[in-house]
Enzyme design. Structure first.
Site, PDB file in Angstrom:
ATOM      1  N   CYS A  22      72.368   9.568  10.557  1.00 39.69           N
ATOM      2  CA  CYS A  22      73.338   9.801   9.488  1.00 39.69           C
ATOM      3  C   CYS A  22      73.508   8.542   8.623  1.00 39.69           C
ATOM      4  O   CYS A  22      72.595   8.154   7.927  1.00 39.69           O
ATOM      5  CB  CYS A  22      74.662  10.308  10.039  1.00 39.69           C
ATOM      6  N   HIS A  57      73.442  14.851  13.596  1.00 42.72           N
ATOM      7  CA  HIS A  57      74.076  14.383  14.828  1.00 42.72           C
ATOM      8  C   HIS A  57      73.711  15.352  15.956  1.00 42.72           C
ATOM      9  O   HIS A  57      73.439  16.524  15.717  1.00 42.72           O
ATOM     10  CB  HIS A  57      75.594  14.348  14.680  1.00 42.72           C
TER      11      HIS A  57
END
Length: 512
Positions: A338, A434
């Site tokens: 991310c 994630h």
């Protein structure tokens, strides 16, 4: 059994999330329709619900303990710190602007109706709702606008049990002082206490608990022993401290081990991504913040952050950027997740999160990142190529930044149309997903490749590690601890009884 209970804390990180998780699991085992609830959470460790809402990760784990899918109903207000004095506000799973700490008191008053309505709705749909407080219930400077602790308990007429972390010391004083500092109307809702993280002989503690009961008029329902084996889905930032090893000590006697350096960014988010690697035998994951540790590790993880550009500047100020470039040049593995993935780009254009505009990234992946005003929050599925063929994978996304241009090979493919996600260049990998490393078959294959790139091709990857099974075992362990060490009949009796009809009031004359 019908009703609700608030598990409050004498301090932050007392173990409220763990206790709520365990109580939810115990009740679910008994066939009770139970749901978790945290009116207001402050955390950058979050989870995505099936409908794309965002909630605290602890409430997702508590829902799991109940046998439920995560829902925004379980955490209607989430604060995500973006700086020391400002937080992103998420209401009922959706972004609702930013707010300064000094202004939040007035905002909380507006949110009281949101949380009380949501709690009332849950109480209609479930037999029992176990609520988790926020921080300490004794933050009397914030009491006037409180929506998560005694303000919620008063509004919903709930009994309150206070948890104290005895491992940090001062636990008995915390229980007395926490109760005594409350106003009389709040004190009447405090039904008793739980001691958490106890090491040693309970017999030595017993006289102190008797004295607390004499001073406060309230029982201690149990003393929960310290358990080092509980570490999955840690929510509090105190669990992500530099030098701290992730997970329990692994002493299986392996001759070849892998050392993973997870960079502890100042505004780290979803730090739990590294826990999947820590589940693997022979893999040692440690939080670091210096260039030498990054240079020495077999594998480096650059995790998510709520402030990509400012954390990139911090990383450069510590010389970690140079250590990462040297690793890339030498073909030693780096994984960016991310915000960490975004840092690996050649350029970052950010008029949203930092407002700085265009900055140079680390340049380890051939791509550019552009921040959009709209945030992407969704659960995702896809496929990945492994040494045993293509395997299904899943994860979730929470990000403003998007790949504006990229030439590297994708790390994974997403959906039926096989759109590429992430990027791979040599030993550098990155993704916006994630939870990617929680996919067991995918993680094993990646780990074998990482070991070879780290110069340890003889590392034996375990063939049966299951992150889901470990998570289930830890939730069951918490429930087992509470069953063995807490008077659950008395504790659950509070739920049926509702708010105490009368309770001892501690006056200041008791404090000398």
């Amino acid at each position: 059994m019908r009703g609700a209970l608030l598990v409050g804390g004498a301090t932050s990180d007392a173990g409220k999330s763990m206790i709520v998780t365990g109580l939810c699991r115990v009740l679910a085992r008994r066939g009770v329709r139970v749901a978790p609830f945290k009116a207001q959470n402050m955390s950058n460790n979050s989870a995505i619900t099936p409908d794309g809402g965002e909630i605290g990760r602890a409430q997702a784990l508590q829902a799991f303990a109940c046998g439920l899918e995560p829902s925004t109903r379980f955490n209607p207000v989430l604060l995500k710190p973006g700086s020391d004095r400002r937080s992103h506000v998420v209401v009922r799973g959706k972004p609702d602007g930013q707010i300064a700490a000094a202004d939040y008191a007035s905002r909380r008053a507006q949110l009281l109706d949101v949380v009380t309505d949501e709690l009332a709705s849950l109480r209609e749909d479930f037999d029992v709702v176990i609520c988790e407080g926020a921080g300490s219930i004794a933050e009397i400077n914030l009491r006037g606008s409180d929506i998560a602790n005694m303000g919620l308990a008063r509004a919903a007429a709930m009994p309150v049990v206070v948890v104290s972390d005895i491992d940090g010391g001062g636990s008995l004083a915390h229980l007395f002082g926490t109760t005594a500092v409350l106003g009389a109307a709040d004190q009447r809702l405090v039904a008793g206490y739980l001691i958490n993280k106890f090491r040693g002989d309970p017999g030595l503690l017993a006289p102190g608990l008797d004295q607390v009961r004499e001073l406060t008029g309230r029982p201690t329902f149990g003393v929960v022993p310290y358990a080092s084996g509980i570490w999955i889905d840690a929510e509090d930032s105190l669990s992500v401290s530099v030098g701290r090893r992730v997970g329990p000590v692994d002493d299986d006697g392996r001759q070849v081990r892998l050392g993973v350096a997870a960079i502890r960014l100042p505004r780290i988010s979803n730090s739990t991504d590294v826990e999947a690697l820590a589940c693997e035998p022979g893999v040692d994951v440690t939080w670091v913040d210096d260039a030498s540790a990054v240079a020495a590790a077999d594998i480096v993880i650059l995790p998510g952050t709520r402030a990509t550009v400012s954390d990139l500047a911090w990383l450069r100020s510590r010389g970690i950027d140079g250590a990462l470039r040297t690793r890339a040049e030498r073909g030693r593995p780096i994984i960016g997740i991310c915000g960490g993935f975004q840092m690996l780009a050649r350029t970052i254009s950010d008029d949203v999160e930092s407002g700085i505009g265009r900055v140079e990234g680390l340049g380890l992946l051939d791509m550019s990142i552009r921040f959009d005003a709209d945030i992407t929050t969704r659960q995702v599925t896809g496929q990945a190529s492994t040494s045993v063929g293509r395997v299904p994978i899943r994860g979730y996304e929470i990000h403003h930044g998007r790949v504006d241009h990229g030439t590297d090979d994708p790390w994974i493919t997403q959906g039926e149309d096989l759109i590429g996600e992430g990027a791979v260049r040599g030993a550098v990998r990155g993704t916006h997903w994630h939870g990617l490393l929680e996919n067991d078959a995918f993680r094993r294959d990646v780990l074998a490749a990482l070991a070879a790139e780290a110069g340890k091709p003889d590392f034996a990857v375990c063939t049966d590690t299951s992150v889901a099974a470990i998570r289930t075992a830890q939730v069951d362990l918490i429930a087992d601890l509470l069953t063995a060490h807490v008077d659950l009949d008395a504790l659950f009796g509070l739920i049926d009884a509702g708010a105490p009809a009368s309770a001892s009031i501690i006056t200041h004359s008791l404090i000398h």
